[in-house]
Write a protein that holds these residues in place. Sequence first.
Motif, mmCIF file in Angstrom:
data_model
loop_
_atom_site.group_PDB
_atom_site.id
_atom_site.type_symbol
_atom_site.label_atom_id
_atom_site.label_comp_id
_atom_site.label_asym_id
_atom_site.label_seq_id
_atom_site.Cartn_x
_atom_site.Cartn_y
_atom_site.Cartn_z
ATOM 1 N N MET A 105 2.830 -12.361 -6.248
ATOM 2 C CA MET A 105 3.409 -11.066 -5.917
ATOM 3 C C MET A 105 4.876 -11.185 -5.517
ATOM 4 N N ASN A 106 5.727 -10.330 -6.110
ATOM 5 C CA ASN A 106 7.146 -10.271 -5.761
ATOM 6 C C ASN A 106 7.440 -9.232 -4.688
ATOM 7 N N VAL A 107 6.841 -8.051 -4.828
ATOM 8 C CA VAL A 107 7.077 -6.936 -3.913
ATOM 9 C C VAL A 107 5.727 -6.322 -3.565
ATOM 10 N N SER A 108 5.592 -5.874 -2.324
ATOM 11 C CA SER A 108 4.303 -5.340 -1.879
ATOM 12 C C SER A 108 4.387 -3.853 -1.536
ATOM 13 N N LEU A 109 3.396 -3.113 -1.997
ATOM 14 C CA LEU A 109 3.220 -1.726 -1.573
ATOM 15 C C LEU A 109 2.460 -1.651 -0.257
ATOM 16 N N GLY A 110 2.297 -2.795 0.382
ATOM 17 C CA GLY A 110 1.631 -2.828 1.678
ATOM 18 C C GLY A 110 0.193 -2.387 1.572
ATOM 19 N N CYS A 111 -0.277 -1.747 2.629
ATOM 20 C CA CYS A 111 -1.667 -1.312 2.705
ATOM 21 C C CYS A 111 -1.727 0.207 2.863
ATOM 22 N N VAL A 112 -2.827 0.764 2.423
ATOM 23 C CA VAL A 112 -3.006 2.208 2.464
ATOM 24 C C VAL A 112 -3.142 2.709 3.896
ATOM 25 N N LEU A 113 -3.964 2.037 4.691
ATOM 26 C CA LEU A 113 -4.227 2.472 6.056
ATOM 27 C C LEU A 113 -3.308 1.743 7.035
ATOM 28 N N PRO A 134 3.212 3.291 0.936
ATOM 29 C CA PRO A 134 3.378 4.729 0.725
ATOM 30 C C PRO A 134 2.806 5.569 1.854
ATOM 31 N N SER A 135 1.768 5.062 2.563
ATOM 32 C CA SER A 135 1.060 5.922 3.516
ATOM 33 C C SER A 135 0.835 5.303 4.882
ATOM 34 N N GLY A 136 1.383 4.143 5.154
ATOM 35 C CA GLY A 136 1.213 3.519 6.470
ATOM 36 C C GLY A 136 2.057 4.245 7.494
ATOM 37 N N SER A 137 1.481 5.232 8.167
ATOM 38 C CA SER A 137 2.283 6.146 8.980
ATOM 39 C C SER A 137 2.318 5.830 10.470
ATOM 40 N N ALA A 138 1.445 4.939 10.965
ATOM 41 C CA ALA A 138 1.486 4.590 12.386
ATOM 42 C C ALA A 138 2.851 4.005 12.729
ATOM 43 N N ASP A 139 3.411 4.428 13.838
ATOM 44 C CA ASP A 139 4.775 4.026 14.181
ATOM 45 C C ASP A 139 4.964 2.511 14.150
ATOM 46 N N LYS A 140 3.992 1.773 14.625
ATOM 47 C CA LYS A 140 4.154 0.330 14.794
ATOM 48 C C LYS A 140 3.712 -0.489 13.588
ATOM 49 N N PHE A 153 6.147 10.079 6.185
ATOM 50 C CA PHE A 153 6.663 10.288 7.530
ATOM 51 C C PHE A 153 5.732 9.637 8.550
ATOM 52 N N TYR A 154 6.274 9.311 9.719
ATOM 53 C CA TYR A 154 5.513 8.512 10.683
ATOM 54 C C TYR A 154 4.791 9.414 11.680
ATOM 55 N N ASN A 155 3.843 8.816 12.401
ATOM 56 C CA ASN A 155 2.902 9.617 13.189
ATOM 57 C C ASN A 155 3.524 10.351 14.360
ATOM 58 N N ASN A 183 -8.639 4.170 16.800
ATOM 59 C CA ASN A 183 -7.914 4.152 15.534
ATOM 60 C C ASN A 183 -6.430 4.392 15.798
ATOM 61 N N ASP A 184 -5.576 3.444 15.367
ATOM 62 C CA ASP A 184 -4.144 3.537 15.645
ATOM 63 C C ASP A 184 -3.536 4.826 15.106
ATOM 64 N N TYR A 185 -3.945 5.209 13.924
ATOM 65 C CA TYR A 185 -3.424 6.428 13.299
ATOM 66 C C TYR A 185 -3.718 7.641 14.176
ATOM 67 N N SER A 186 -4.955 7.781 14.578
ATOM 68 C CA SER A 186 -5.368 8.943 15.356
ATOM 69 C C SER A 186 -4.731 8.949 16.743
ATOM 70 N N VAL A 187 -4.694 7.794 17.392
ATOM 71 C CA VAL A 187 -4.129 7.702 18.741
ATOM 72 C C VAL A 187 -2.633 8.032 18.724
ATOM 73 N N GLY A 188 -1.922 7.537 17.710
ATOM 74 C CA GLY A 188 -0.490 7.820 17.623
ATOM 75 C C GLY A 188 -0.201 9.300 17.474
ATOM 76 N N LEU A 189 -0.978 9.960 16.622
ATOM 77 C CA LEU A 189 -0.810 11.400 16.447
ATOM 78 C C LEU A 189 -1.149 12.162 17.726
ATOM 79 N N TYR A 190 -2.224 11.745 18.360
ATOM 80 C CA TYR A 190 -2.649 12.387 19.608
ATOM 81 C C TYR A 190 -1.548 12.297 20.667
ATOM 82 N N ASN A 191 -1.013 11.108 20.878
ATOM 83 C CA ASN A 191 0.005 10.915 21.914
ATOM 84 C C ASN A 191 1.236 11.781 21.659
#
Length: 467
Positions: A105-113, A134-140, A153-155, A183-191
């Motif tokens: 692999m040369n370049v990564s699209l990372g992970c979905v979650l 494309p969709s890893g939105s958790a701030d960290k 856009f980020y959480n 879940n990091d995604y949910s907690v970030g949005l909640y905060n």
Amino acid sequence: MKKPFSMMMAVLMVLAMAACGSEPSANGGNDSPEATTVKIGGIGPMTGPYANYGLSEKYGAELAVKEINEAGGIAGKQVELNYQDSQGDSESAVNAYGKLMDWGMNVSLGCVLSGENASVVAAARDDDVMLLPPSGSADKCIEGNSRAFRICFYNSYQGAAAAQYIKDNNMVDTVGILYQSDNDYSVGLYNAFVAKCGELGINIAETQTFTASTSTDFSTQVNALVSSGVKLVFIPFYAEEASTFLTQARGKFADGVYFFGADGLDGILGKVAQDPTIANNVLMLTPFSADNPAENVQSFVAKYKEAYGATPDQFAADAYDAVYVIKAAVEKAGSTSGDALAAAMTSSHYCTAERQYRMPVPYGSQRAPTAQWTATAAGCCILGAQGDGPYITHVTCGKIVDLGISDVNNMGAAMAPAAHDTLAALLRETGTSPGDYDLIVTGDLGALGREIVLDLFAREGTDLSKN
């Protein structure tokens, strides 16, 4: 003999510098001048409850790769795409990343979650591989890696934007919340949502939580939220869990109660296909709508439907865009090295170059082709009477040259006449020509403004294209 370092002030700065920088590393990302292909890898759930997200991204990326290869590839090289199934599990994502590196692999699209992406971000940094989820939105989820960017856009932005939307549209003054506490995604949005509600004076009457192990029975949470009497429930979690909650909540809440989520709710209609009315009164934030009449959107939608027999969601659209961003970055950098690509990304006119520094980027708004895409940044230099340079030999103050450009989205055209006038004054005052300088750098011109300045000088018989 060092060439001078000149600075013009007021309207713009022109820096004529000695070439003393170093080239970015060309060893990362399995980069090789002899390579005949560009290998792009992606990781996400292709099976299991979150497969709708992973498959959408895979299909969107596939469509972009097909178009790019048919048009000649990236810098003449064909593109290979390899998606590995993580099953929505972080440990599986790490194993998938290793398989992709073994593949070359040369370049990564990372992970979905987001949680998956956080598990591979350090490895990608160490391997000098650029990540562009494309969709890893958790701030960290991209923290600690200067070669990691994101399309979505980020959480913390989404959570705050949800509260702002509720306030701006006078929806309710009091809300309830249900979120997934493990879940990091949910907690970030909640905060972010809670913090913004505090700023805006929105009262939170009831907060309920659940975990992955309790996501099949929402009876307690439904009863508590119903008893609170709220007219809107913020539900910042994924469509899989949301479909279960909404199904169990049906008929329990009063008519007119809204359920408001973020981008993770995309795909909810597919989850309740047996009875789409379950999703009535559901609102969500999304950077993409297949109903957008814009020509480029409808072209993408038509091609996606023809290829996969389905309407694309934001995950497909973001992955499609991500591949084209990778194409632009590789062509700009002339390399697939993570360091080289990061330099190209942060100096490009693509929205990802701003790296979330400016609000319009995470908002996902469409911009005119002439709009500036800049990074909010700062620079400094220490002046001294001794040293080997670069050094300042001359300062030319510019002046406003207004040719009546009234398009607020076209700063390059507005600034170009002043840039030309000031630079021409510098050359006259110093008795120099463009060939006397290694590099001439300006600010605020952008791609269009640069071409205008080159044309203005060309009309006077001066070639600035090599500087």
